[in-house]
Design an enzyme around this catalytic site. Structure first.
Site, PDB file in Angstrom:
ATOM      1  CB  SER A  98      -0.969  -0.037   1.180  1.00 28.09           C
ATOM      2  OG  SER A  98      -2.007   0.896   1.017  1.00 28.09           O
ATOM      3  CG  ASP A 124      -8.281  -1.963  -2.192  1.00 23.92           C
ATOM      4  OD1 ASP A 124      -8.758  -1.254  -1.289  1.00 23.92           O
ATOM      5  OD2 ASP A 124      -7.069  -2.027  -2.445  1.00 23.92           O
ATOM      6  CG  HIS A 153      -6.109  -1.886   1.200  1.00 22.32           C
ATOM      7  ND1 HIS A 153      -5.782  -1.398  -0.035  1.00 22.32           N
ATOM      8  CD2 HIS A 153      -5.166  -1.402   2.047  1.00 22.32           C
ATOM      9  CE1 HIS A 153      -4.705  -0.643   0.051  1.00 22.32           C
ATOM     10  NE2 HIS A 153      -4.308  -0.638   1.313  1.00 22.32           N
TER      11      HIS A 153
END
Length: 340
Positions: free
Chosen positions: A104, A223, A279
């Site tokens: 991320s 996500d 995510h």
């Protein structure tokens, strides 16, 4: 019962001769940059790094910036990248080249190392999990309650101010498509990283990024943190609108090849991978299938192979993960927490 005991003894003997007595070929090392709110000492990151090391036979290191969790939120990304650059240059283990795994926000640091780090060791492969490469149109805070919506709206209205840019790390890659002027003038990280500002594009950034052997872009199908999720593949909204979502190949960044993404793609070096889950909720089986191969010796294609004898720690780690693989333990259970 006797048969089971004999089978277990046989497996231990095979492991002993295969993994301990016989020297092994070790791939070049890799480093991990964690996501926001996380830290290298957290159990999930430790296990993530250990598993990849075990499967790929490469030494992995999680590189911490500042105190981890707090600084991941409050330290500007250019400063985080500068600190990370000095750390990798001072790691003798990386001097012959290494791979990067970014999680991320950690993918922003990883790309910053590749593009901005003068005098750093060469990066071979870059594996990105849920990276906001083309930006994200929202910073998630506490959910969908009214107070959260108001807070998000306030942050967006001031996101490109000097104060927010200096004190909120994600502001460095928040890209509001209906405020491109504010973004290009006020955002201090992503416009530079993506070579977006006309007249100041840096050919060195493009050359360094295009020199990668493999660029692995992993997007999570469900996500809800990245807006849109396609930013993990460099897809994004068109300037001036939140609709439609453009695939990477239809963006100006790609078509005009600002950072070398098109060059890499046309050479067959970009891997667009879609996995299930929200995510960063990647399963062990997907880690083993989509990440580990690019950390192995043959994927990195180093010029020479280094023969080493594994340490006692590595023996125990391999033994533990060998038995987990044999019995299929937690193969489809996500390892990482959902961190930005």
């Amino acid at each position: 019962m006797a048969s089971l005991s004999q089978s277990t003894t046989f497996l231990i003997i095979i492991f002993f001769f295969t993994f301990i007595l016989i020297p092994t070929t070790q791939a070049i090392p890799f480093i991990v940059f964690h996501g926001i709110s996380d830290k290298c000492s957290n159990r999930g990151i430790i296990q993530f790094t250990e598993l990849l090391s075990s499967w790929s036979n490469s030494q992995g290191y999680c590189v911490e910036i500042g105190d981890g969790s707090w600084d991941s939120w409050t330290m500007p990304l250019l400063e985080q990248t500068s600190i990370a650059c000095e750390k990798v240059k001072n790691m003798s283990e990386l001097s012959e080249g290494y791979n990067i795994v970014g999680l991320s926000q950690g993918t922003m640091i990883g790309r910053g190392i590749i593009e901005f780090c003068d005098g750093g060791p060469p990066v071979k492969n870059f594996i990105s999990l849920a990276g906001p490469h083309a930006g994200t149109a929202s910073i998630p805070f506490c959910g969908s309650a009214l107070i959260c919506i108001l807070l998000d709206s306030f942050i967006k209205s001031e996101i490109y101010s000097n104060y927010v840019q200096e004190h909120l790390a994600p502001s460095g890659y928040l890209k509001i498509p209906t405020d491109m002027t504010g973004y290009l003038e006020g955002c201090r990280f992503l416009p530079k990283l993506n070579n977006e500002i006309s007249g100041t594009r840096n050919s060195t950034y493009k050359e360094r990024f295009a020199s990668l052997q493999n660029l692995v872009l992993i997007m999570f199908e469900d996500d809800t943190v990245l807006i849109p999720k396609e930013t993990s593949w460099f897809g994004y909204f068109p300037d001036g609108s939140f609709d439609p979502i453009l695939p990477a190949q239809e963006t100006k960044l790609y078509k005009e090849d600002w950072i070398g993404l098109k060059t890499l793609d046309e050479a067959g070096k970009v891997k667009f991978i879609n996995v299930s889950g929200n995510h960063l909720q990647i399963s062990r089986s997907d880690m083993k299938k989509y990440i580990a191969p690019y950390l192995e010796d043959q994927a990195s294609a180093p010029t020479e192979q280094t023969v080493t004898e594994p340490s006692s720690y590595e023996w125990l780690s391999r033994l533990r993960y060998l038995f987990k693989d044999l019995i299929g333990l937690n193969e489809d259970q996500s390892l990482l927490h959902t961190t930005y």
